[in-house]
Design a protein around this motif. Structure first.
Motif, PDB file in Angstrom:
ATOM      1  N   GLU A 221       7.381  -0.075  -4.784  1.00 26.12           N
ATOM      2  CA  GLU A 221       7.132   0.914  -3.743  1.00 26.12           C
ATOM      3  C   GLU A 221       6.056   0.382  -2.798  1.00 26.12           C
ATOM      4  O   GLU A 221       5.075  -0.212  -3.230  1.00 26.12           O
ATOM      5  N   ILE A 222       6.242   0.581  -1.512  1.00 24.42           N
ATOM      6  CA  ILE A 222       5.285   0.019  -0.553  1.00 24.42           C
ATOM      7  C   ILE A 222       4.070   0.937  -0.409  1.00 24.42           C
ATOM      8  O   ILE A 222       4.192   2.133  -0.177  1.00 24.42           O
ATOM      9  N   LEU A 223       2.891   0.343  -0.546  1.00 27.15           N
ATOM     10  CA  LEU A 223       1.634   1.088  -0.551  1.00 27.15           C
ATOM     11  C   LEU A 223       0.604   0.520   0.419  1.00 27.15           C
ATOM     12  O   LEU A 223      -0.170   1.256   1.014  1.00 27.15           O
ATOM     13  N   THR A 224       0.579  -0.794   0.560  1.00 31.72           N
ATOM     14  CA  THR A 224      -0.458  -1.472   1.323  1.00 31.72           C
ATOM     15  C   THR A 224       0.078  -1.944   2.666  1.00 31.72           C
ATOM     16  O   THR A 224       1.288  -1.931   2.917  1.00 31.72           O
ATOM     17  N   LEU A 225      -0.828  -2.407   3.518  1.00 29.26           N
ATOM     18  CA  LEU A 225      -0.418  -2.944   4.808  1.00 29.26           C
ATOM     19  C   LEU A 225       0.544  -4.111   4.626  1.00 29.26           C
ATOM     20  O   LEU A 225       1.565  -4.203   5.319  1.00 29.26           O
ATOM     21  N   ALA A 226       0.253  -5.000   3.685  1.00 31.76           N
ATOM     22  CA  ALA A 226       1.145  -6.128   3.420  1.00 31.76           C
ATOM     23  C   ALA A 226       2.526  -5.638   2.980  1.00 31.76           C
ATOM     24  O   ALA A 226       3.553  -6.189   3.397  1.00 31.76           O
ATOM     25  N   SER A 265      -0.061  15.747   6.648  1.00 31.69           N
ATOM     26  CA  SER A 265      -1.294  15.142   7.165  1.00 31.69           C
ATOM     27  C   SER A 265      -2.218  14.658   6.063  1.00 31.69           C
ATOM     28  O   SER A 265      -2.952  13.682   6.249  1.00 31.69           O
ATOM     29  N   GLY A 266      -2.162  15.300   4.896  1.00 33.96           N
ATOM     30  CA  GLY A 266      -3.113  14.948   3.843  1.00 33.96           C
ATOM     31  C   GLY A 266      -2.508  14.327   2.601  1.00 33.96           C
ATOM     32  O   GLY A 266      -3.205  14.166   1.593  1.00 33.96           O
ATOM     33  N   GLY A 274      -5.240   8.245  -5.776  1.00 27.47           N
ATOM     34  CA  GLY A 274      -5.999   7.503  -6.785  1.00 27.47           C
ATOM     35  C   GLY A 274      -5.171   6.404  -7.399  1.00 27.47           C
ATOM     36  O   GLY A 274      -5.436   5.223  -7.189  1.00 27.47           O
ATOM     37  N   ALA A 275      -4.135   6.776  -8.146  1.00 34.31           N
ATOM     38  CA  ALA A 275      -3.300   5.766  -8.793  1.00 34.31           C
ATOM     39  C   ALA A 275      -2.591   4.891  -7.772  1.00 34.31           C
ATOM     40  O   ALA A 275      -2.314   3.712  -8.026  1.00 34.31           O
ATOM     41  N   GLU A 276      -2.283   5.457  -6.607  1.00 34.79           N
ATOM     42  CA  GLU A 276      -1.658   4.687  -5.532  1.00 34.79           C
ATOM     43  C   GLU A 276      -2.597   4.542  -4.340  1.00 34.79           C
ATOM     44  O   GLU A 276      -2.158   4.358  -3.207  1.00 34.79           O
ATOM     45  N   SER A 280      -5.232   8.394   2.998  1.00 34.28           N
ATOM     46  CA  SER A 280      -5.683   8.007   4.337  1.00 34.28           C
ATOM     47  C   SER A 280      -5.496   6.514   4.569  1.00 34.28           C
ATOM     48  O   SER A 280      -5.114   6.087   5.669  1.00 34.28           O
ATOM     49  N   ASP A 281      -5.729   5.705   3.541  1.00 35.64           N
ATOM     50  CA  ASP A 281      -5.535   4.261   3.673  1.00 35.64           C
ATOM     51  C   ASP A 281      -4.048   3.920   3.787  1.00 35.64           C
ATOM     52  O   ASP A 281      -3.645   3.072   4.589  1.00 35.64           O
ATOM     53  N   ARG A 282      -3.237   4.568   2.962  1.00 35.47           N
ATOM     54  CA  ARG A 282      -1.796   4.298   3.000  1.00 35.47           C
ATOM     55  C   ARG A 282      -1.198   4.732   4.337  1.00 35.47           C
ATOM     56  O   ARG A 282      -0.382   4.010   4.933  1.00 35.47           O
ATOM     57  N   GLN A 283      -1.598   5.891   4.821  1.00 36.66           N
ATOM     58  CA  GLN A 283      -1.099   6.384   6.094  1.00 36.66           C
ATOM     59  C   GLN A 283      -1.498   5.442   7.233  1.00 36.66           C
ATOM     60  O   GLN A 283      -0.678   5.118   8.111  1.00 36.66           O
ATOM     61  N   ALA A 284      -2.746   4.984   7.215  1.00 34.33           N
ATOM     62  CA  ALA A 284      -3.208   4.067   8.250  1.00 34.33           C
ATOM     63  C   ALA A 284      -2.445   2.746   8.204  1.00 34.33           C
ATOM     64  O   ALA A 284      -2.088   2.175   9.243  1.00 34.33           O
ATOM     65  N   ALA A 285      -2.177   2.255   7.000  1.00 34.69           N
ATOM     66  CA  ALA A 285      -1.421   1.007   6.856  1.00 34.69           C
ATOM     67  C   ALA A 285      -0.002   1.168   7.388  1.00 34.69           C
ATOM     68  O   ALA A 285       0.522   0.292   8.086  1.00 34.69           O
ATOM     69  N   ALA A 286       0.630   2.302   7.059  1.00 37.07           N
ATOM     70  CA  ALA A 286       1.995   2.543   7.510  1.00 37.07           C
ATOM     71  C   ALA A 286       2.065   2.620   9.034  1.00 37.07           C
ATOM     72  O   ALA A 286       2.979   2.069   9.658  1.00 37.07           O
ATOM     73  N   LYS A 287       1.095   3.305   9.637  1.00 33.08           N
ATOM     74  CA  LYS A 287       1.086   3.416  11.096  1.00 33.08           C
ATOM     75  C   LYS A 287       0.838   2.058  11.752  1.00 33.08           C
ATOM     76  O   LYS A 287       1.488   1.716  12.747  1.00 33.08           O
ATOM     77  N   GLN A 288      -0.083   1.288  11.202  1.00 35.79           N
ATOM     78  CA  GLN A 288      -0.357  -0.016  11.789  1.00 35.79           C
ATOM     79  C   GLN A 288       0.883  -0.902  11.748  1.00 35.79           C
ATOM     80  O   GLN A 288       1.243  -1.533  12.744  1.00 35.79           O
TER      81      GLN A 288
END
Length: 555
Positions: A221-226, A265-266, A274-276, A280-288
């Protein structure tokens, strides 16, 4: 079945193994690569010369400009999401003809690992309503040549417009033949992607009737910017998707799967805080990653809500129904009518209302990722209700509400429809995806008394490109469920003129001053890379009526 295993949206609605490695002889053939990591599939020359393995694209057309996009692979180590690869100068050329004898714009920039070696060029100074051809170059290598088109001048009288309309393209569920058939038309001013351009699931979690047709990358499952970059990169290797991007500009919005299932939004249904990591970080990565990999201009508040105009004939308001929405209500809580809950956010709703009121075009189109028309299940039999509830994301005891779409945010809907009625705003057409079914709807002010009450707008919903729909969830032959369920759905929802619960495909929207018509096309088999396309039905709304009617021929 857990919420993470089912389709999320109402769009999801009516509802590991290692990828194979393939050797590619030259960069042009890499469009068909399915392997991960991509480096294993690069041609040998890519170590010495840059390659354009992900095609080129254009989007967000204006009367005087167009946004161009590509991704350069400077070497075998610079696969999407790797963060590796040298800075590479990339130039672009725009011409009035495919042979590039009349060049109208040139420029260059440096692609770096910081933007995953993606490149955007926002070209201005072009002529309205004009075809252009463009290409990129790097290190002596040229990209494929693509066609694009500017929009008419704001004050231009426009005879007609034609758009392809698509949504919900799940890589693992099949091939993107819908894109190939749209590309073959050669008559599109642009194409609209209404959300779920990519899917975030891990491999095997969401295929076709439980089977993976072709594995995606990364496998998890995709979680990070990479991760998001890698998934976008995988999609952009699809030859049919590349073909459509090479033929016409895209106008795209995101829905939940560009982030995670049933996102708000949240957080999201498909996100464990936590586990993933942090949402806010995942959302920002997806948008970027989205803005890096899509020919879309970041709009208001760094989201996808924005407005485009097509002369005096139509304007198009594009919504972001994920970044500002409140968490989906529990169907048992009764909070769907809570005026403090929102699907648009206050600023976006005010922006939409203001634009609809001030518009001086004949048609007001709204790119809308989840269905705005109300929906009640009615008295379906138990054998149909269970798969329908699963696909809609409803409790399987039959609560008639999908809180992920506008049904879960009724105060926003009431305010918007009342605004259309009180200001006598005519010819508003919602263009919707997400639900994996095709619908043609009136949008009633009061569904309970319709058709005695007024219709404030109309809505055309397109089915999925590949994502499972109702017959797939029920695992029965195509057409069986629709033949039974469609009459029952229509009986319980008198504003619904047509619903096809079972087939995959796309739409073609044709607009004139007199009418807006959606032609619905279906695919023979999403698991066949050579799938054929056939016309299914057509519906139109005539100017001034705010109602849908069937017409018996495609445009």
């Amino acid at each position: 079945m857990t919420s993470r295993q089912r389709s999320s949206d109402f769009a999801e609605a009516l509802n590991s193994r290692a990828p194979r490695r393939r050797t590619v002889v030259k960069a042009a053939a890499a469009t068909a690569v399915l392997a991960a990591p991509l480096a294993a599939a690069l041609p040998a020359r890519a170590a010495e010369a840059p390659a354009f393995l992900h095609g080129v694209a254009s989007g967000d057309p204006l009367p005087d400009g167009i946004l161009l996009w590509t991704r350069v692979t400077p070497g075998s180590q610079a696969i999407p999401g790797s963060g590796l690869g040298p800075d590479t100068e990339v130039s672009w050329t725009v011409a009035r003809d495919k042979a590039f004898t009349t060049i109208v714009a040139k420029g260059s920039t440096v692609a770096t690992a910081a933007s995953d070696h993606t490149v955007k060029a926002d070209i201005r100074g072009l002529q309205p309503a004009t075809d252009y051809w463009f290409r990129f170059s790097a290190g002596g290598t040229d990209s494929p040549v693509a066609r694009t088109r500017t929009t008419p001048a704001a004050d231009a009288s426009v005879v007609g417009l034609r758009f392809g309309v698509v949504s919900c393209a799940n890589w693992e569920a099949g091939y993107f033949s819908a894109y190939r058939h749209l590309a073959a038309r050669n008559d599109l001013d642009a194409w609209l992607h209404l959300g779920d351009y990519i899917y975030e699931y891990k491999s095997g979690e969401y295929g076709t009737r439980g089977t993976v047709v072709r594995p995606h990358s990364p496998a998890g499952e995709i979680l990070t910017l990479a991760d998001y970059r890698t998934r976008h990169g995988r999609y952009k290797t699809d030859p049919d998707l590349q073909a459509l991007h090479h033929k016409a500009p895209v106008v795209a919005i995101w829905d939940d799967h560009e982030f995670a299932d049933n996102s708000w939004s949240g957080g999201a249904v498909n996100h464990t805080e936590g586990a993933e990591g942090a949402w806010s970080d995942r959302q920002a990565a997806a948008k970027q990653a989205y803005f890096e990999w899509m020919p879309v201009r970041p709009a208001i508040a760094g989201t996808t809500y924005r407005r485009l105009r097509f002369g005096k004939l139509a304007d198009l308001a594009l919504l972001d129904l994920r970044s500002f929405r409140s968490q989906q209500a529990s169907t048992a809580s009764g909070s769907v009518d809570d005026p403090d809950r929102t699907i648009t956010g206050r600023a976006q709703l005010d922006w939409l209302k203001s634009g609809l009121k001030s518009s001086d075009t004949t048609w007001r189109l709204v790119g809308n990722s989840v269905m705005i028309s109300p929906f009640a299940v009615g008295s379906l039999s138990a054998d149909l209700l269970k798969p329908l509830a699963k696909l809609l994301g409803l409790p399987q005891e039959g609560v008639a509400l999908n809180t992920d779409q506008w049904d879960g945010y009724t105060d926003d809907r009431r305010e918007l429809l009342a605004h259309l009625r009180s200001n006598a705003i005519r010819n508003t057409v919602f263009l919707t995806g997400d639900i994996h079914m095709a619908w043609a709807n009136d949008v009633p002010v009061d569904a309970g008394t319709y058709p005695l009450s007024a219709s404030a707008a109309t809505e055309f919903v397109v089915t999925s490109v590949t994502s499972d729909n109702l017959d797939d969830i029920a695992k029965v032959p195509e057409g069986v469920v629709s033949a039974i369920a469609s009459p029952v759905i229509r009986a319980a929802n008198r504003h619904v003129h047509w619903v096809d619960t079972d087939r995959h495909g796309y739409g073609v929207l044709d607009i004139t001053a007199d009418r807006a018509q959606m032609d619905y096309y279906v695919l023979s088999d999403r698991t066949d890379p050579g799938a054929t396309s056939s016309w299914a039905r057509s519906y139109r709304t005539r100017s001034g009526t705010q109602k849908v009617e069937r017409t018996y021929d495609p445009v």
